[in-house]
Design a protein around this motif. Structure first.
Motif, PDB file in Angstrom:
ATOM      1  N   ARG A   1      43.786  44.168  39.523  1.00 36.85           N
ATOM      2  CA  ARG A   1      44.451  45.134  38.652  1.00 36.85           C
ATOM      3  C   ARG A   1      44.209  44.803  37.182  1.00 36.85           C
ATOM      4  O   ARG A   1      43.944  45.699  36.367  1.00 36.85           O
ATOM      5  N   GLU A   2      44.283  43.517  36.836  1.00 37.53           N
ATOM      6  CA  GLU A   2      44.074  43.122  35.442  1.00 37.53           C
ATOM      7  C   GLU A   2      42.654  43.422  34.984  1.00 37.53           C
ATOM      8  O   GLU A   2      42.437  43.846  33.839  1.00 37.53           O
ATOM      9  N   VAL A   3      41.678  43.202  35.854  1.00 34.82           N
ATOM     10  CA  VAL A   3      40.285  43.500  35.496  1.00 34.82           C
ATOM     11  C   VAL A   3      40.116  44.989  35.258  1.00 34.82           C
ATOM     12  O   VAL A   3      39.478  45.417  34.276  1.00 34.82           O
TER      13      VAL A   3
ATOM     14  N   CYS B   1      39.513  49.611  31.560  1.00 29.56           N
ATOM     15  CA  CYS B   1      39.970  50.891  31.015  1.00 29.56           C
ATOM     16  C   CYS B   1      40.275  50.783  29.522  1.00 29.56           C
ATOM     17  O   CYS B   1      39.984  51.712  28.754  1.00 29.56           O
ATOM     18  N   LEU B   2      40.838  49.658  29.096  1.00 30.16           N
ATOM     19  CA  LEU B   2      41.075  49.446  27.669  1.00 30.16           C
ATOM     20  C   LEU B   2      39.751  49.395  26.910  1.00 30.16           C
ATOM     21  O   LEU B   2      39.630  49.920  25.792  1.00 30.16           O
ATOM     22  N   TRP B   3      38.756  48.751  27.524  1.00 34.70           N
ATOM     23  CA  TRP B   3      37.431  48.710  26.909  1.00 34.70           C
ATOM     24  C   TRP B   3      36.877  50.120  26.730  1.00 34.70           C
ATOM     25  O   TRP B   3      36.347  50.461  25.666  1.00 34.70           O
TER      26      TRP B   3
ATOM     27  N   ALA C   1      31.731  53.939  34.177  1.00 38.06           N
ATOM     28  CA  ALA C   1      33.039  54.201  33.581  1.00 38.06           C
ATOM     29  C   ALA C   1      34.016  54.768  34.602  1.00 38.06           C
ATOM     30  O   ALA C   1      35.201  54.423  34.617  1.00 38.06           O
ATOM     31  N   ALA C   2      33.518  55.648  35.473  1.00 36.70           N
ATOM     32  CA  ALA C   2      34.409  56.347  36.404  1.00 36.70           C
ATOM     33  C   ALA C   2      34.988  55.427  37.471  1.00 36.70           C
ATOM     34  O   ALA C   2      36.154  55.585  37.860  1.00 36.70           O
ATOM     35  N   SER C   3      34.209  54.454  37.954  1.00 36.97           N
ATOM     36  CA  SER C   3      34.674  53.656  39.095  1.00 36.97           C
ATOM     37  C   SER C   3      35.873  52.764  38.771  1.00 36.97           C
ATOM     38  O   SER C   3      36.859  52.763  39.530  1.00 36.97           O
TER      39      SER C   3
END
Length: 278
Positions: A85-87, A92-94, A263-265
């Motif tokens: 989850r953290e990764v 997503c933040l990136w 990006a989508a995955s």
């Protein structure tokens, strides 16, 4: 060129379906890893590393990052859900930062234009995407989920193409990709939502999430798909090249075909977690 594109596309689709149908979770993860490492070879050139040695070192570093993520997350054993989850959150933040850079291009190139910065960018684009796809395949409905995320990416692309051709006037990001329009953007999102509505209706035994959550999942995945495409276009424009490579006849390089998926995955994987699917 059109004939080459069609033949290559058909072969890719057939190979993907065969891999999803017959390969184990670990074998499919390895195949995805191979594709990502080939994309890393191309990204090294996008970053400005032109010699075979420097590009090989970059591929090795990317592979080591992928192995580190797999080890830390327990990908092939007892999975550490917290790490996964953290990764995905970090990824997503990136992509949120990447959106700002795309919108501010070419001024933003002062922040990421160096070889080192572009190289680091490639690692956070490629490695989390590989982890997300491998994680999706490990889930009970993994094959279907991978097909869903690919279907959403294709829907966004096809919907944008036809809507943009018919109604596209206002440009979405003219400095990055002059061919993309706002009409195409909205058409692509509408296609993603339409596909999700159909899938929600026909999903075996019903989707484990509500209709609103499913639509939200489709929208954010479609948005990420567009951003992945725009980011690679921005890097290629900065580098002064048209295609990331020439491994796929009529389609350019591996990166040109998986830019939206990168990006989508992770966004889709985090969306599954946020909506309560997993």
């Amino acid at each position: 060129m059109l004939k080459q594109r069609i033949i290559t596309a058909v072969l890719i689709v057939l190979a993907l379906f065969a891999a999803l149908a017959y390969l184990s979770v670990s074998a499919l993860s390895g195949l995805f890893g191979l594709a990502v490492l080939m994309a890393a070879w191309e990204w090294a050139n996008l970053s400005g590393f032109v010699s075979r040695l420097s590009r090989s070192v970059y591929v090795l570093v990317c592979g080591l990052v992928m192995l580190l993520l797999a080890w830390q997350s327990g990908l092939y054993g007892e999975q550490n859900f917290g790490v996964l989850r953290e990764v995905f959150i970090a990824a997503c933040l990136w992509w949120a930062i990447a959106l700002l850079w795309v919108k501010a291009y070419p001024l933003s190139s002062g922040l990421w234009g160096s070889r080192g910065a572009r190289g680091a960018m490639g690692l956070v684009v490629l490695a989390p995407a590989w982890l997300a796809l491998s994680y999706l395949r490990s889930l009970p409905e993994g094959v279907y989920l991978i097909l869903v995320v690919i279907g959403l990416v294709v829907a966004a692309d096809v919907g944008a193409y036809f809507t943009g051709r018919a109604f596209g006037k206002a440009k979405l990001a003219p400095a990055v990709s002059p061919g993309k329009s706002w009409a195409g953007f909205w058409g692509g999102l509408a296609s993603c939502v339409s596909l999700m509505l159909v899938l929600w209706k026909i999903w075996p035994e019903g989707m484990p999430i509500g209709l609103v959550a499913a639509i939200c999942l489709a929208v954010v995945t479609g948005l990420a798909s567009v951003l992945g495409d725009l980011l690679e276009s921005m890097i290629k424009r900065h580098r002064g090249i048209k295609d990331s490579g020439n491994l796929l006849p009529g389609h350019g390089g591996i990166m040109d075909r998986i830019d939206s998926i990168t990006a989508a995955s992770p966004v889709f994987a985090l969306g599954l977690i946020a909506t309560g699917w997993v």
